[in-house]
Enzyme design. Structure first.
Site, PDB file in Angstrom:
ATOM      1  N   GLY A 257       0.798  -1.216   0.000  1.00 67.16           N
ATOM      2  CA  GLY A 257       0.000   0.000   0.000  1.00 67.16           C
ATOM      3  C   GLY A 257       0.826   1.259   0.000  1.00 67.16           C
TER       4      GLY A 257
ATOM      5  CG  LEU B 227      13.109  -8.862   2.371  1.00 65.75           C
ATOM      6  CD1 LEU B 227      12.585  -8.279   3.679  1.00 65.75           C
ATOM      7  CD2 LEU B 227      14.009  -7.860   1.659  1.00 65.75           C
TER       8      LEU B 227
ATOM      9  N   GLY C  67       7.704  -6.334   4.285  1.00 65.76           N
ATOM     10  CA  GLY C  67       7.416  -7.084   5.496  1.00 65.76           C
ATOM     11  C   GLY C  67       5.927  -7.200   5.722  1.00 65.76           C
TER      12      GLY C  67
ATOM     13  CB  SER D 245       1.824  -4.006   7.037  1.00 71.85           C
ATOM     14  OG  SER D 245       0.724  -4.512   6.298  1.00 71.85           O
TER      15      SER D 245
ATOM     16  CG  ASN E 220       1.150   3.363  15.366  1.00 74.12           C
ATOM     17  OD1 ASN E 220       0.269   2.961  16.118  1.00 74.12           O
ATOM     18  ND2 ASN E 220       1.081   3.157  14.056  1.00 74.12           N
ATOM     19  CG  HIS E 221       1.033  -1.032  15.743  1.00 76.05           C
ATOM     20  ND1 HIS E 221      -0.098  -0.917  16.518  1.00 76.05           N
ATOM     21  CD2 HIS E 221       0.659  -0.704  14.475  1.00 76.05           C
ATOM     22  CE1 HIS E 221      -1.123  -0.562  15.750  1.00 76.05           C
ATOM     23  NE2 HIS E 221      -0.678  -0.419  14.517  1.00 76.05           N
TER      24      HIS E 221
ATOM     25  CE1 TYR F 147       4.218  -4.337  11.095  1.00 70.79           C
ATOM     26  CE2 TYR F 147       2.861  -3.088  12.634  1.00 70.79           C
ATOM     27  CZ  TYR F 147       3.628  -3.149  11.483  1.00 70.79           C
ATOM     28  OH  TYR F 147       3.798  -2.020  10.724  1.00 70.79           O
TER      29      TYR F 147
ATOM     30  CE  LYS G 166       7.364  -2.845  10.723  1.00 73.88           C
ATOM     31  NZ  LYS G 166       8.123  -2.837   9.451  1.00 73.88           N
TER      32      LYS G 166
ATOM     33  NE  ARG H 196      -4.942   3.600  16.934  1.00 70.48           N
ATOM     34  CZ  ARG H 196      -4.178   3.144  15.944  1.00 70.48           C
ATOM     35  NH1 ARG H 196      -4.706   2.987  14.721  1.00 70.48           N
ATOM     36  NH2 ARG H 196      -2.912   2.836  16.149  1.00 70.48           N
TER      37      ARG H 196
END
Length: 269
Positions: free
Chosen positions: A15, A50, A71, A73, A110-111, A138, A142, A176
């Protein structure tokens, strides 16, 4: 740092990758595209995982910098997150090191701090230095990517800007998102700043537009030269009328990670 001209874009069929394929070239970049899926309309894109060391070596040839969006998401079983997001990011950095690539922009999230309580007053006060509190495997991946970037800066001199992306999409679709929305145009501005700012070492920034309801501090992103121009507020009235205001008693509204924090058995303890 001289502005890089050839940039490897991983996750080019995703996306955000699809949006950036159109928005980054006007900044003067030639994009080399990489994804495990074929990229529509791009016959020269490299189609590989990868884990494919030879494909990564080919992808790195002559590259000035990397924008790493590849990756998984969303949340997934740990084994899948391990392969795609953790091992995959390690393999990318190893290939960059071997090829002499010295700048990476890593799509964090942000996660990575998803269990952090959101500011009740919408003050935008959460700093980049807030302790990491991943909300999912996930988000955990990150945090790993940010630490890996730090390690490769200290060991190998590869500079990275880790961008904790909020929600990058044409317009916010939830209440949100009014606080974490990153417009596609602002995303391109931020990536350009991250690719060209001098002396970044390893820098972590939040990725969002200049939203009226912003939850976090954009100062480290602005220090790179990022000047966001968009704001989610024009969408606020319609979204709030349709969905209602955020409820601090709702676990999906109380934390930065939203619904990522609510799936059993994560909530309540």
């Amino acid at each position: 740092m001289t502005a890089p001209r050839t940039v490897l874009l991983t996750g080019a069929a995703g996306g955000v990758g699809t949006l950036m394929r159109a928005l980054l070239p006007p900044y003067g970049y030639r994009l080399r595209l990489f994804d495990q899926r074929p990229v529509d309309g791009e016959p020269d894109a490299i189609t590989a995982e990868l884990a494919d060391t030879e494909a990564l070596r080919e992808a790195m040839d002559g590259v000035d910098a990397i924008v790493h969006l590849a990756g998984i998401s969303l949340e997934a079983p740990f084994e899948k997150i391990l392969r795609a997001n953790i091992e995959g990011t390690y393999r990318l950095y190893e290939a960059a090191r071997a090829a002499g690539v010295r700048r990476v922009v890593f799509a964090s999230s942000n996660h990575a701090v998803g269990f952090t309580p959101r500011p009740a007053d919408g003050s935008g006060a959460i700093p980049v230095g807030t302790p990491r509190r991943p909300d999912t495997y996930y988000g955990l991946s990150k945090g790993f990517g940010e630490d890996l970037a730090s390690l490769y800066w200290d060991l190998h001199g590869i500079e990275t800007v880790s961008v904790r992306i909020g929600s990058c999409c044409p317009e916010p679709t939830s209440v949100r998102m009014l606080s974490i929305w990153l417009s596609p145009a602002d995303c391109a501005r931020l990536l350009d700043a991250a690719l060209t700012a001098p002396g970044v070492g390893h820098t972590v920034v939040y990725g969002s537009s200049a939203n009226t309801r912003l939850w976090w501090d954009l100062s480290t992103a602005r220090a790179l030269g990022y000047t966001p121009r968009d704001d989610s507020e024009p969408y606020a009235a319609e979204l709030i009328a349709a969905q209602g205001a955020l409820d601090p008693g709702n676990p999906a509204h109380a934390r930065l990670g939203g619904s990522f924090c609510t799936d059993p058995p994560r909530w309540p303890h």
